[in-house]
Write an enzyme that holds these catalytic residues in place. Structure first.
Site, PDB file in Angstrom:
ATOM      1  N   ARG A 148     -11.358   0.117  13.808  1.00 14.87           N
ATOM      2  CA  ARG A 148     -11.512   1.020  12.661  1.00 14.87           C
ATOM      3  C   ARG A 148     -12.518   0.485  11.666  1.00 14.87           C
ATOM      4  O   ARG A 148     -13.167   1.249  10.941  1.00 14.87           O
ATOM      5  CB  ARG A 148     -10.178   1.196  11.920  1.00 14.87           C
ATOM      6  CG  ARG A 148      -9.027   1.592  12.813  1.00 14.87           C
ATOM      7  CD  ARG A 148      -7.752   1.797  11.998  1.00 14.87           C
ATOM      8  NE  ARG A 148      -7.328   0.548  11.321  1.00 14.87           N
ATOM      9  CZ  ARG A 148      -6.158   0.400  10.717  1.00 14.87           C
ATOM     10  NH1 ARG A 148      -5.300   1.417  10.691  1.00 14.87           N
ATOM     11  NH2 ARG A 148      -5.848  -0.731  10.137  1.00 14.87           N
ATOM     12  N   TYR A 173      15.230  30.288   7.609  1.00 17.00           N
ATOM     13  CA  TYR A 173      14.037  31.024   8.060  1.00 17.00           C
ATOM     14  C   TYR A 173      14.044  31.167   9.571  1.00 17.00           C
ATOM     15  O   TYR A 173      14.368  30.221  10.295  1.00 17.00           O
ATOM     16  CB  TYR A 173      12.773  30.291   7.623  1.00 17.00           C
ATOM     17  CG  TYR A 173      12.510  30.394   6.144  1.00 17.00           C
ATOM     18  CD1 TYR A 173      12.081  31.600   5.576  1.00 17.00           C
ATOM     19  CD2 TYR A 173      12.699  29.299   5.308  1.00 17.00           C
ATOM     20  CE1 TYR A 173      11.854  31.700   4.211  1.00 17.00           C
ATOM     21  CE2 TYR A 173      12.464  29.388   3.945  1.00 17.00           C
ATOM     22  CZ  TYR A 173      12.043  30.597   3.399  1.00 17.00           C
ATOM     23  OH  TYR A 173      11.814  30.695   2.056  1.00 17.00           O
ATOM     24  N   LYS A 211       0.839  -1.217   0.000  1.00 15.82           N
ATOM     25  CA  LYS A 211       0.000   0.000   0.000  1.00 15.82           C
ATOM     26  C   LYS A 211       0.865   1.254   0.000  1.00 15.82           C
ATOM     27  O   LYS A 211       2.056   1.208   0.318  1.00 15.82           O
ATOM     28  CB  LYS A 211      -0.906  -0.018   1.225  1.00 15.82           C
ATOM     29  CG  LYS A 211      -0.140  -0.083   2.537  1.00 15.82           C
ATOM     30  CD  LYS A 211      -1.034  -0.528   3.677  1.00 15.82           C
ATOM     31  CE  LYS A 211      -0.232  -0.536   4.968  1.00 15.82           C
ATOM     32  NZ  LYS A 211      -0.966  -1.156   6.069  1.00 15.82           N
ATOM     33  N   MET A 270      12.010  24.244   2.408  1.00 16.24           N
ATOM     34  CA  MET A 270      11.306  23.369   1.470  1.00 16.24           C
ATOM     35  C   MET A 270      12.288  22.634   0.552  1.00 16.24           C
ATOM     36  O   MET A 270      12.114  21.458   0.251  1.00 16.24           O
ATOM     37  CB  MET A 270      10.320  24.184   0.626  1.00 16.24           C
ATOM     38  CG  MET A 270       9.436  23.325  -0.259  1.00 16.24           C
ATOM     39  SD  MET A 270       8.380  24.285  -1.347  1.00 16.24           S
ATOM     40  CE  MET A 270       7.293  25.091  -0.191  1.00 16.24           C
TER      41      MET A 270
HETATM   42  C1  LIG Z   1      -0.225  -2.091   6.686  1.00 14.80           C
HETATM   43  C2  LIG Z   1      -0.802  -3.395   7.077  1.00 14.80           C
HETATM   44  C3  LIG Z   1       0.023  -4.466   7.429  1.00 14.80           C
HETATM   45  C4  LIG Z   1       1.520  -4.361   7.533  1.00 14.80           C
HETATM   46  O1  LIG Z   1       1.894  -3.727   8.728  1.00 14.80           O
HETATM   47  P1  LIG Z   1       3.436  -3.519   9.095  1.00 14.80           P
HETATM   48  O2  LIG Z   1       3.393  -3.008  10.476  1.00 14.80           O
HETATM   49  O3  LIG Z   1       3.961  -2.519   8.129  1.00 14.80           O
HETATM   50  O4  LIG Z   1       4.094  -4.845   8.953  1.00 14.80           O
HETATM   51  C5  LIG Z   1      -0.590  -5.683   7.688  1.00 14.80           C
HETATM   52  N1  LIG Z   1      -1.929  -5.818   7.614  1.00 14.80           N
HETATM   53  C6  LIG Z   1      -2.749  -4.813   7.298  1.00 14.80           C
HETATM   54  C7  LIG Z   1      -4.213  -5.054   7.239  1.00 14.80           C
HETATM   55  C8  LIG Z   1      -2.219  -3.563   7.022  1.00 14.80           C
HETATM   56  O5  LIG Z   1      -3.040  -2.565   6.706  1.00 14.80           O
END
Ligand SMILES: *Cc1c(COP(=O)(O)O)cnc(C)c1O
Length: 343
Positions: free
Chosen positions: A104, A231, A6, A279
């Site tokens: 969540r 800055y 992701k 930046m």
């Molecule tokens: C991001 C995620 C992981 C991986 O988590 P890490 O801590 O990066 O290993 C595993 N399962 C789900 C559902 C996630 O969203």
């Protein structure tokens, strides 16, 4: 293995990470959004791709079309998915999310696994139930919480029929969970940060470093007593100092929080960041380091000679976690890949 790719593979570049992982023949890849799943398909990925965040209603059609697996945790979404697949003449694939404490999304474990009866009914013939999972909230810091969450989850796996038990892949562990409780790996694991070189906790084995962050020196100057930099003029030279300007700033994703507190490596020597991170540029104090010139390469994360700045150290310093540092790298920052075969 379901490697998590992701957020553009944690900011590194999903295309290259897919190339690196394909030879290991993972069971599936994990992403967060339907758009990310479509990108995987566009890259030619044919194996299963699981979308782990709840998909907005409007994107369910394209997910089914692209044969992405969706995470589902409620009956309403399940019915919508079944209906969509039915009308498209396709079979959708789902992973049921059981919420064991993250809060969540997912079906709350406490309602009891007898709920699975309704879930099966809602699936009908046009949804194939291929997985069931939960997500850990504190494997980094709290081993007892891992046991609690896995025990909650197992009240659901025990409710699977024997046929289901062989067709529904049960998976629970993220990177920290894998390191904490390898004996409870289930049918598959979902590593993320470990693949990208981020550690989980000081008491757990760390991964090999993956990412280095480097920037060129674009300007060097002598700064007499009282000279100010950046800055807000937050650093003032005490005596005669020498400063080097690096071509990297928060616009590249280098954390602004490191102003006057972080460090870099130049010629294998740690040098402090002086003034605020801008930046586009960051200034380091190279007083006493001989021979630094325009075009030299400074290391913000990684190794230079015997010295090293780790990803986790930078995250700590910036008051955040390695995940945010990696995913914060902007599109302006070139990603340069070095392959194990030297390419
Ligand atoms: C991001 C995620 C992981 C991986 O988590 P890490 O801590 O990066 O290993 C595993 N399962 C789900 C559902 C996630 O969203």
């Amino acid at each position: 293995m379901i490697p998590m790719l992701k957020a553009n593979a944690y900011g590194l570049g999903v295309r290259e990470v897919v190339s690196a992982l394909e030879p290991s023949d993972p069971w599936a890849y994990g992403v967060a959004t339907v758009e990310e799943g479509l990108e995987m398909r566009a890259l030619g990925v044919e194996r299963p791709v699981v979308v782990f965040s709840p998909a907005p209603r409007g994107s369910i059609g394209s997910a089914v079309e692209a044969e992405l697996s969706l995470s589902v945790g409620d009956l309403e979404t399940m019915r919508l998915l079944a209906d969509t697949a039915d009308r498209a003449g396709r079979v959708a694939r789902v992973h049921l999310e059981v919420d064991t404490g993250m809060g969540r999304s997912g079906v709350p474990w406490a309602i009891g696994a007898s709920w699975l009866h309704e879930f099966r009914t809602a699936a009908g013939d046009s949804v194939r139930w291929v997985g069931m999972y939960t997500h850990l909230h504190s494997a980094e810091t709290d081993p007892a919480s891992v046991r609690t969450q896995l025990d909650r989850f197992s009240t659901w796996t025990r409710a699977l029929g024997s046929e289901e038990r062989s067709t529904v892949l049960c998976h629970t562990l993220n990177s920290a969970g894998i390191l904490r409780s390898p004996e409870r790996a289930g049918d598959a694991v979902r590593p993320g940060i470990f693949l990208y070189g981020g550690g989980s906790a000081p008491d757990l084995p760390g991964p090999r470093p993956v990412v280095s962050l480097r920037a060129r020196v674009v300007h060097v100057r002598d700064a007499g007593p009282g000279s100010t930099v950046g800055y807000g003029a937050t650093h003032r030279a005490e005596g005669n100092e020498r400063w080097a300007t690096l071509a990297i700033g928060y616009g590249d994703g280098f954390p602004r929080a490191l102003g006057n507190s972080g460090r870099a490596l130049i010629q294998g020597t740690p040098v402090p960041i002086v003034g605020r991170v801008s930046m586009d540029v960051t200034v380091v104090n190279i007083t006493g380091v001989d021979g630094v010139g325009v075009g030299d390469v400074a290391t913000l994360i990684g190794r230079d000679g015997a010295a090293e700045i780790t990803l986790d150290e930078v995250a700590d310093h910036a008051g955040t976690i390695s995940y945010e540092i990696l995913t914060g790298f902007s599109s302006r920052l070139p990603r340069v890949w070095e392959w194990a075969d030297g390419g």
